[in-house]
Structure formats: structure tokens, C-alpha cells
Motif scaffolding. Structure first.
Motif, PDB file in Angstrom:
ATOM      1  N   LEU A 135       0.819  -1.211   0.000  1.00 32.44           N
ATOM      2  CA  LEU A 135       0.000   0.000   0.000  1.00 32.44           C
ATOM      3  C   LEU A 135       0.852   1.260   0.000  1.00 32.44           C
ATOM      4  O   LEU A 135       0.393   2.340  -0.380  1.00 32.44           O
ATOM      5  CB  LEU A 135      -0.941  -0.002   1.206  1.00 32.44           C
ATOM      6  CG  LEU A 135      -1.941  -1.159   1.282  1.00 32.44           C
ATOM      7  CD1 LEU A 135      -2.736  -1.103   2.579  1.00 32.44           C
ATOM      8  CD2 LEU A 135      -2.874  -1.139   0.076  1.00 32.44           C
ATOM      9  N   GLU A 136       2.108   1.141   0.408  1.00 40.96           N
ATOM     10  CA  GLU A 136       3.005   2.293   0.452  1.00 40.96           C
ATOM     11  C   GLU A 136       3.773   2.489  -0.847  1.00 40.96           C
ATOM     12  O   GLU A 136       4.487   3.477  -1.003  1.00 40.96           O
ATOM     13  CB  GLU A 136       4.011   2.118   1.602  1.00 40.96           C
ATOM     14  CG  GLU A 136       3.369   1.887   2.968  1.00 40.96           C
ATOM     15  CD  GLU A 136       2.462   3.028   3.374  1.00 40.96           C
ATOM     16  OE1 GLU A 136       2.842   4.188   3.138  1.00 40.96           O
ATOM     17  OE2 GLU A 136       1.363   2.757   3.915  1.00 40.96           O
ATOM     18  N   VAL A 137       3.630   1.562  -1.782  1.00 45.31           N
ATOM     19  CA  VAL A 137       4.390   1.636  -3.039  1.00 45.31           C
ATOM     20  C   VAL A 137       3.701   2.584  -4.020  1.00 45.31           C
ATOM     21  O   VAL A 137       2.470   2.680  -4.060  1.00 45.31           O
ATOM     22  CB  VAL A 137       4.531   0.220  -3.657  1.00 45.31           C
ATOM     23  CG1 VAL A 137       5.298   0.283  -4.976  1.00 45.31           C
ATOM     24  CG2 VAL A 137       5.232  -0.711  -2.679  1.00 45.31           C
ATOM     25  N   GLU A 138       4.503   3.270  -4.829  1.00 45.19           N
ATOM     26  CA  GLU A 138       4.000   4.224  -5.826  1.00 45.19           C
ATOM     27  C   GLU A 138       2.985   3.558  -6.751  1.00 45.19           C
ATOM     28  O   GLU A 138       3.207   2.461  -7.263  1.00 45.19           O
ATOM     29  CB  GLU A 138       5.167   4.733  -6.664  1.00 45.19           C
ATOM     30  CG  GLU A 138       4.806   5.783  -7.690  1.00 45.19           C
ATOM     31  CD  GLU A 138       4.922   7.193  -7.153  1.00 45.19           C
ATOM     32  OE1 GLU A 138       4.344   8.088  -7.776  1.00 45.19           O
ATOM     33  OE2 GLU A 138       5.589   7.387  -6.132  1.00 45.19           O
ATOM     34  N   LYS A 139       1.864   4.241  -6.976  1.00 42.01           N
ATOM     35  CA  LYS A 139       0.823   3.730  -7.880  1.00 42.01           C
ATOM     36  C   LYS A 139       1.027   4.345  -9.259  1.00 42.01           C
ATOM     37  O   LYS A 139       1.203   5.552  -9.398  1.00 42.01           O
ATOM     38  CB  LYS A 139      -0.571   4.067  -7.346  1.00 42.01           C
ATOM     39  CG  LYS A 139      -0.838   3.527  -5.935  1.00 42.01           C
ATOM     40  CD  LYS A 139      -0.712   2.015  -5.879  1.00 42.01           C
ATOM     41  CE  LYS A 139      -1.046   1.446  -4.503  1.00 42.01           C
ATOM     42  NZ  LYS A 139      -0.046   1.778  -3.480  1.00 42.01           N
TER      43      LYS A 139
END
Length: 314
Positions: A98-102
Motif C-alpha cells: 500500500l506504500e508503493v508508488e501507484k
């Protein structure tokens, strides 16, 4: 849910969040280990993907972008979470993702952002979009695509991804654990009476998981008999008369929309005479588990087995 799912294009938009899949094309047969054996001087970090694309690295990629939740789950399961720099907006497992770049979703990815992130590798589900793949390759970014349709093919995909990322030992541990758990479940249901099962892919029109789909495989491994196993394709339409005639004892589906509940399904007109409806054996499963061809596919098998043979998994 795979390459032969392209005839469901009219409903993909509705199912995309639940199924977390994309349109596909014909798949190339691999040689079992994913290696390009015709090139004797290849780097050990070399594979051929499911569509004939060959990639080779001098060192393991340090910056990886995944364009499918299933591939993301594989990367994290291999201990590569710290190498993942971009994922889709549908990626939600494990929690760290969820913290990774989208970088977009299945209907639209942000190519500029992908290029800006300077990945060493982009992993897609299926063959992907030809123009987008070309742009990434023009930018010097290797792209590989995988489209597993069975437990064995999921294991093969894990091994291929592990091979180009230097994680073969981790893959051995992961896949051995998966196969041991699969065999344990299969042995538990062995000898039990076959139970008639229907898996609903979509409700309007009613569509089933037919032969060749991995849900068909899960049902069979879990001690069930897929009542759509003799259909003409993997995701056939199934009319109500046919459903009632074949009378499934267990009715399975995934939560592709909030209003799909067991109660709502059991109240459908014409369903009242189906054995699964009468006995209340109607189950709405977590789509993120049962619809993603990744490491949790064995968890999906166990869930399906528990619904088909609850007396064994008490």
C-alpha cells in the motif's frame, strides 16, 4: 480469467476490481524451466516469458514495476518487496504494498511515471498492450508477461520471476511449501464422494467457470465435480434451465459487487429448486484470494475444499 477470457470483454469493466485480471491472448508453450536453451552463453539471469520475450540481466534487477496484483504478490513472497517501485491501484497484498508508488490501473497506466521511475524490469499479466510495451522497450525497459492458468503454471511463473531476480532459493522454499500444502488438501478429500459444484463467474448473463479455467482445476482437486466441466470453453454462458437440471449441491462465486450476498443469490427467481439453495450451501468468496494466480492459490484451494467438504475441514 485468462487468455481465453477475451470474449467476456463486455463485463470486464464490472469485474476488474474483484477479479484483478486483464484481457489476454494466445500463450506460448514453455519448455518447463523457462530457459532459452538455444543460447549457450546466456547469463544465468535469463528467461523466456509466456509470449516468447527473452530477457537477460548481468545482475539482478534493483527496481521492479508490477502491473498485476498476482505478480506483485509473487515478488513480495520472494522477498523482493524492497525492489518493487511501482504497482497498480488494485494491489493491496501484502499490506506493505500500500506504500508503493501507484502507476495506474489495468485500464490505463501512466507510462510517463513508469519511465520516470527508471525500472530495470516491468512485469505484466498476459501479453499486455502492444503500443505500451513498445514504448517501454524504446525507453530501454525490459518487459515480461506471464499468464498462468493452473497451479503448476503459477509455480512455473514463480520460478521464472525468481530466476531473473536472483531468488531461486527462495522460490524453491515457497513452491515446495505450496506443493506440500496442495498435496495435503488433495489427500484429505481423496475417497470422499464427489460433490456437484457450480462456480459463477458472472450473474447477468449467468457465466460459469468451465474446463481449462483454474477454478475448474481447484474444484476437481478439492473433491468436487464441476457441473460446467463439459462446456465448450473456459467461461461459458449457462442458462437457468441447464443450471437447475444439473442441480449443484454447492454454489460458489466471488464478491465482484457489494450486493452479491448469499441471501440475495438464494432469492433469485428460479433458483429455489436447486439443491445448493435449499441447503444454504451458497458461498461468496474473497476475490483477491480465489481470483489471483499467485502464491495464495493454495489458500484458494483450501477455501474451496472447505466449502465442498466441510465435514472434513471442521
Amino acid at each position: 480469467m485468462y487468455k481465453r477470457y477475451k470474449h467476456l470483454s463486455l463485463i470486464i469493466a464490472l469485474m476488474i476490481i474483484a477479479l484483478s485480471l486483464i484481457g489476454c491472448t494466445n500463450k506460448k508453450t514453455d519448455n518447463g524451466d523457462g530457459l532459452d536453451n538455444s543460447a549457450p552463453n546466456e547469463s544465468s539471469l535469463s528467461i523466456e516469458d509466456d509470449f516468447g520475450n527473452k530477457v537477460s540481466f548481468d545482475k539482478a534487477p534493483e527496481r521492479i514495476i508490477s502491473l498485476a496484483p498476482s505478480n506483485t504478490e509473487i515478488l513480495f513472497a520472494l522477498g523482493l518487496g524492497d525492489k518493487v517501485v511501482g504497482v497498480t491501484s488494485y494491489d493491496d497484498y501484502p499490506e506493505e504494498v500500500l506504500e508503493v508508488e501507484k502507476i495506474g490501473d489495468f485500464s490505463a497506466i501512466n507510462l510517463e511515471k513508469i519511465i520516470e521511475l527508471e525500472p530495470d524490469l516491468v512485469i505484466i499479466y498476459g501479453e499486455g498492450n502492444e503500443e505500451e510495451n513498445a514504448r517501454l522497450k524504446e525507453a530501454g525497459i525490459p518487459v515480461v508477461g506471464f499468464e498462468p492458468e493452473s497451479i503448476d503454471e503459477i509455480i512455473d511463473t514463480i520460478n521464472k520471476i525468481a530466476k531473473i531476480t536472483g531468488k531461486t532459493a527462495e522460490a524453491d522454499s515457497l513452491t515446495n511449501s505450496m506443493m506440500e500444502k496442495r498435496d495435503e488438501i488433495v489427500n484429505k478429500v481423496k475417497g470422499s464422494p464427489k460433490v456437484r459444484v457450480f462456480y459463477e463467474i458472472w450473474h447477468d448473463p449467468l457465466m460459469a467457470a468451465g474446463p481449462g479455467s483454474f477454478m475448474d482445476q481447484l474444484i476437481e482437486l478439492a473433491g468436487g465435480e464441476n457441473i460446467a466441466k463439459d462446456a465448450q470453453d473456459e467461461y461459458p454462458q449457462f442458462d437457468l434451465e441447464q443450471l437447475v437440471e444439473r442441480d449443484p449441491e454447492v454454489y460458489l462465486t466471488s464478491a465482484d459487487m457489494p450486493e452479491k450476498t448469499p441471501e440475495a443469490m438464494m432469492a433469485r427467481p428460479g433458483f429455489e429448486n436447486i439443491s445448493a439453495i435449499k441447503s444454504g450451501q451458497v458461498y461468496v468468496l474473497d476475490p483477491n484470494i480465489v481470483s489471483r494466480p499467485g502464491p495464495r492459490i493454495i489458500e484458494a484451494l483450501e477455501i474451496v475444499a472447505e466449502k465442498i467438504h466441510p465435514e472434513i475441514f471442521k
